[in-house]
Design a protein around this motif. Structure first.
Motif, short mmCIF file in Angstrom:
data_model
loop_
_atom_site.label_atom_id
_atom_site.label_comp_id
_atom_site.label_asym_id
_atom_site.label_seq_id
_atom_site.Cartn_x
_atom_site.Cartn_y
_atom_site.Cartn_z
N ILE A 7 0.87 -1.18 0.00
CA ILE A 7 0.00 0.00 0.00
C ILE A 7 0.90 1.22 0.00
CG2 ILE A 7 -1.73 1.33 1.27
CD1 ILE A 7 -2.55 -1.30 2.65
N SER A 8 0.72 2.12 -0.96
CA SER A 8 1.51 3.36 -0.99
C SER A 8 0.67 4.55 -0.57
CB SER A 8 2.08 3.61 -2.38
OG SER A 8 2.81 4.83 -2.39
N GLU A 25 -7.39 2.91 5.09
CA GLU A 25 -8.63 2.23 5.50
C GLU A 25 -9.21 1.39 4.37
OE1 GLU A 25 -12.70 3.13 8.06
OE2 GLU A 25 -11.54 4.80 7.23
N LYS A 26 -9.37 1.99 3.19
CA LYS A 26 -9.95 1.25 2.07
C LYS A 26 -9.03 0.12 1.60
CE LYS A 26 -12.90 4.87 0.11
NZ LYS A 26 -13.16 5.72 -1.09
N SER A 27 -7.73 0.41 1.56
CA SER A 27 -6.78 -0.58 1.07
C SER A 27 -6.67 -1.77 2.01
CB SER A 27 -5.40 0.06 0.87
OG SER A 27 -5.45 1.06 -0.13
N ILE A 28 -6.61 -1.52 3.30
CA ILE A 28 -6.52 -2.60 4.28
C ILE A 28 -7.80 -3.44 4.24
CG2 ILE A 28 -6.52 -3.07 6.76
CD1 ILE A 28 -4.48 -0.78 7.04
N ALA A 29 -8.94 -2.78 4.17
CA ALA A 29 -10.20 -3.53 4.12
C ALA A 29 -10.26 -4.41 2.88
CB ALA A 29 -11.37 -2.56 4.14
N PHE A 30 -9.83 -3.89 1.73
CA PHE A 30 -9.86 -4.66 0.49
C PHE A 30 -8.90 -5.85 0.56
CE2 PHE A 30 -8.54 -5.29 -4.01
CZ PHE A 30 -9.75 -5.74 -4.50
N ALA A 31 -7.69 -5.62 1.10
CA ALA A 31 -6.74 -6.71 1.24
C ALA A 31 -7.30 -7.81 2.14
CB ALA A 31 -5.42 -6.19 1.80
N GLY A 35 -8.34 -11.98 1.35
CA GLY A 35 -7.70 -13.06 2.08
C GLY A 35 -6.22 -12.94 2.28
N TYR A 36 -5.67 -11.74 2.09
CA TYR A 36 -4.24 -11.56 2.35
C TYR A 36 -3.97 -11.71 3.85
CZ TYR A 36 -3.04 -10.06 -2.36
OH TYR A 36 -2.80 -10.05 -3.71
N ASP A 37 -2.73 -12.06 4.15
CA ASP A 37 -2.32 -12.22 5.55
C ASP A 37 -1.79 -10.93 6.15
OD1 ASP A 37 -2.73 -15.11 5.81
OD2 ASP A 37 -1.08 -15.28 4.37
N ALA A 38 -1.24 -10.05 5.30
CA ALA A 38 -0.57 -8.86 5.82
C ALA A 38 -0.46 -7.79 4.75
CB ALA A 38 0.83 -9.22 6.33
N VAL A 39 -0.09 -6.60 5.19
CA VAL A 39 0.19 -5.50 4.27
C VAL A 39 1.58 -4.94 4.56
CG1 VAL A 39 -2.22 -4.85 3.92
CG2 VAL A 39 -0.92 -3.80 5.79
N GLU A 40 2.18 -4.41 3.50
CA GLU A 40 3.45 -3.68 3.59
C GLU A 40 3.14 -2.25 3.17
OE1 GLU A 40 7.35 -3.37 0.79
OE2 GLU A 40 6.86 -5.38 1.48
N ILE A 41 3.50 -1.27 3.99
CA ILE A 41 3.09 0.11 3.74
C ILE A 41 4.29 0.99 3.39
CG2 ILE A 41 1.99 2.15 4.76
CD1 ILE A 41 0.44 0.25 6.61
N LEU A 63 -5.68 -8.64 9.54
CA LEU A 63 -4.38 -8.58 8.88
C LEU A 63 -3.27 -8.24 9.85
CD1 LEU A 63 -5.28 -6.50 5.69
CD2 LEU A 63 -4.96 -8.97 5.84
N LYS A 64 -2.05 -8.55 9.44
CA LYS A 64 -0.84 -8.13 10.14
C LYS A 64 -0.16 -7.03 9.32
CE LYS A 64 -0.93 -11.38 13.35
NZ LYS A 64 -1.12 -11.05 14.80
N LEU A 65 0.69 -6.27 9.96
CA LEU A 65 1.63 -5.39 9.27
C LEU A 65 2.92 -6.16 9.15
CD1 LEU A 65 2.35 -2.56 8.12
CD2 LEU A 65 3.15 -1.98 10.42
N CYS A 66 3.39 -6.40 7.93
CA CYS A 66 4.64 -7.17 7.79
C CYS A 66 5.86 -6.28 7.66
CB CYS A 66 4.55 -8.15 6.62
SG CYS A 66 4.42 -7.41 4.99
#
Length: 269
Positions: A7-8, A25-31, A35-41, A63-66
């Motif tokens: 997510i940028s 908010e929108k990106s995390i909800a969509f991920a 079914g993603y496990d985590a996001v990288e910001i 989700l987790k923050l990786c």
């Protein structure tokens, strides 16, 4: 192996190889929906993220923050860890430390990529400056029980480490053992003779994977051969994230869906 997506939040980087761009908010909800496990910001600075709000968004989406990227230090402020000027190097280290301090409580790592120094850097001291910065960042991250992540880049983006073997040599030269490699399949496609063999060379030092195709589009939209790559990751017992850092092609949502389809296919086959 777990799934993650980028997510940028950095407008100056719009059009770059990050999948989701619609705000946290929108990106995390969509991920989470996919079914993603985590996001990288990829954030402009720590001031752009409220840790409490981020934690609530992640919990709601399951989700987790990786990881958090540090590249905005270069993109926005022209800070690099190998700058010939000592004052600028210190500002760059301070920026990295601030990202570590934001990521660490989430059990996430900070990533050193473009801040290591651009392709035009000609200072012979650059490698030693980078090593000193990794020593500092690795030691600082240890308090959170997470490693600092260092990314070899292709020859058009840096004159530092361009291959996994170069990265291993650098990490083995450090006194800290708390730095790991980010192996980005796009960069490896340019620099490595054999990606699977290079991952085996990386071995225990491999700490994060950018899961992307040969043309920097989502997995499955280029000519990368993933069977041997996934097998190599299994051979080294890699249990980290396969994170989509790709162009949002043909659009962010479809790029996210395509990556998830590919992730499921290659990790479940």
């Amino acid at each position: 192996m777990k799934s993650a997506i980028t997510i940028s939040l950095v407008e100056e980087a719009r059009g770059g190889p990050f999948v989701l761009w619609d705000g946290l908010e929108k990106s995390i909800a969509f991920a989470g929906e996919l079914g993603y496990d985590a996001v990288e910001i990829f954030a402009p600075s720590v001031d752009a993220i409220d840790p409490d709000a981020l934690g609530k968004m992640l919990d709601k989406a399951g989700l987790k923050l990786c990881a958090l990227g540090t590249g905005a230090g270069w993109v926005k402020s022209r800070l690099q860890l190998a700058d010939p000027d000592a004052g600028q190097r210190q500002k760059a280290r301070d920026f990295v430390r601030s990202i570590i301090d934001l990521a660490g409580p989430f059990g996430a790592s900070a990533i050193i990529g473009s801040m290591q120094g651009p392709s035009g850097h000609t200072d012979d001291s650059a490698p030693s400056y980078l090593a000193e910065a990794l020593e500092d960042g690795g030691a600082h991250a240890a308090q959170y029980n997470v490693p600092l992540i260092y990314e070899p880049l292709n020859r058009y983006e840096t004159r530092q480490c361009c291959t996994v073997a170069d990265g291993v040599e650098l990490l083995e030269s450090l006194s800290t053992d708390n730095v790991r490699l980010l192996c980005d399949l796009f960069h490896m496609n340019i620099e490595e003779q054999d990606i699977a063999d290079a991952l085996r060379v990386g071995g225990k030092w491999v700490g994060h994977i950018h899961f992307v195709d040969s043309n920097r589009r989502p997995v499955g939209l280029g000519h990368m051969q993933y069977g041997r790559i996934i097998q190599a990751l299994r051979d080294i017992n890699y249990q980290g994230y396969l994170c989509a850092e790709a162009f949002p092609y043909p659009d962010p949502h479809e790029a996210a869906r395509q990556t998830m389809r590919a992730y499921k296919y290659w990790t479940q086959s």
